[in-house]
Scaffold this motif. Structure first.
Motif, PDB file in Angstrom:
ATOM      1  N   TYR A   1       0.814  -1.210   0.000  1.00  0.00           N
ATOM      2  CA  TYR A   1       0.000   0.000   0.000  1.00  0.00           C
ATOM      3  C   TYR A   1       0.854   1.268   0.000  1.00  0.00           C
ATOM      4  O   TYR A   1       0.619   2.193  -0.784  1.00  0.00           O
TER       5      TYR A   1
ATOM      6  N   ASN B   1       2.301   1.508  -3.921  1.00  0.00           N
ATOM      7  CA  ASN B   1       1.125   2.273  -4.353  1.00  0.00           C
ATOM      8  C   ASN B   1       0.024   1.393  -4.936  1.00  0.00           C
ATOM      9  O   ASN B   1      -0.652   1.774  -5.894  1.00  0.00           O
ATOM     10  N   LYS B   2      -0.136   0.201  -4.370  1.00  0.00           N
ATOM     11  CA  LYS B   2      -1.208  -0.680  -4.827  1.00  0.00           C
ATOM     12  C   LYS B   2      -2.532  -0.208  -4.223  1.00  0.00           C
ATOM     13  O   LYS B   2      -2.635  -0.034  -3.006  1.00  0.00           O
TER      14      LYS B   2
END
Length: 312
Positions: A261, A265-266
């Motif tokens: 996360y 940057n998922k």
């Protein structure tokens, strides 16, 4: 080796799990195929365990049955790693590591089918929670990720392979108590033997690292994730209560999800965060020791003590 105080064991276990989570970043960015990097990991780990076995004078088991089960454990471990790597590339380190941690429920299935152990109400409830959690995680992933279905499926298969690997180690210990370093040496032999052909066939174009950075990262992956982090976990687990152990082991998938996360940057939506929380709770409840009144106990705690995290 003197037993460390519980607080140091807890810190070591947490640190080992976080290091395992960081290993998924190496898999994500090194330009080597999923099967090939699994092969390099167990090969490097095997060399280290060979040197450690000789240095500490630990001998290989004399029982042929113990040797066979150790090697068979390595076969399952090799495919567990390869499938976990495939899942990392498809759905990211966080979800893939969470799915791999579902091995606790595959262990319960093995206990039921092969050892006649009945599951407690708490364990059945935890399985239901895990199913709900996976559905919440999977649904958004399937909608926006072309490879989401494959990643989720292969991640669950990796958990099943890890459970089989642990079960084989238990069988090896039943035949003859095996010292840690020779055990992991034989496991590495089985992993290399299982992975060498698939690595060449499937990852022929991504078998060798392409630069010195990749070489260094693969060495780190083999030494620190296969040997150092695993050693911390295997050493710390017997010193802690099972409840605390189950809770601290959740730090690995939590670390991987946070890496996903914040660093990769998922996008993870509210439903997936909810599913993650439910799955983590289910894994924790599933790790709790069954009541002593059951017959033909599979003894998850003993299994975890001897072989927990033998892959990640």
């Amino acid at each position: 080796m003197q037993l460390t105080p519980q607080k140091w064991a807890a810190s070591g276990l947490t640190f080992g799990c976080v290091v395992f989570g960081l290993g998924s970043l190496i898999v994500k960015f090194v330009s080597v195929g999923s099967y090939a990097i699994a092969l390099w990991r167990v090969l490097i780990g095997g060399i280290v365990f060979l040197l450690l076995s000789r240095h500490f004078g630990q001998k290989l088991p004399t029982s042929g049955k113990a040797k066979r089960f150790c090697i068979l454990s390595g076969v399952f471990l090799g495919f567990d790693l390869a499938f976990w790597h495939e899942s990392i590339h498809a759905v990211g380190p966080g979800i893939s590591t969470l799915l791999n941690s579902m091995q606790i429920f595959f262990l319960a299935a093995i206990a039921w089918f092969f050892f006649g152990e009945r599951q407690s109400k708490l364990q059945l409830f935890s399985m239901l929670l895990s199913i709900i959690g996976i559905v919440l995680i999977a649904h958004p992933e399937l909608r926006h990720n072309t490879y989401g279905g494959y990643g989720i499926f292969i991640g669950l298969v990796s958990g099943a392979a890890l459970a089989a690997s642990m079960a084989c180690i238990r069988q090896a210990h039943q035949a003859e108590p095996v010292a840690l370093f020779p055990l992991m040496l034989l496991v590495s032999v089985g992993g290399v033997g299982a992975l060498i052909v698939p690595s060449i066939l499937i990852d022929s174009n991504h078998f060798w690292p392409t630069n010195m950075t990749d070489v260094l990262l693969i060495i780190i992956y083999g030494v620190f994730m296969q040997c150092f982090a695993w050693g911390l976990i295997a050493y710390a687990v017997p010193l802690l209560s099972l409840t605390l152990t189950g809770l601290l082991l959740l730090s690995e998938p939590v670390a991987a999800i946070l890496i996903d996360y914040f660093f990769l940057n998922k996008p993870i939506n509210t439903a997936q965060w909810t599913g993650t929380a439910l799955t983590l709770l289910a894994i924790y409840l599933g790790s709790l020791k069954p009541r002593c009144g059951q017959k033909k106990q599979f003894k998850h705690s003993t299994l975890s003590t001897n072989s927990v995290k033998s892959d990640h």
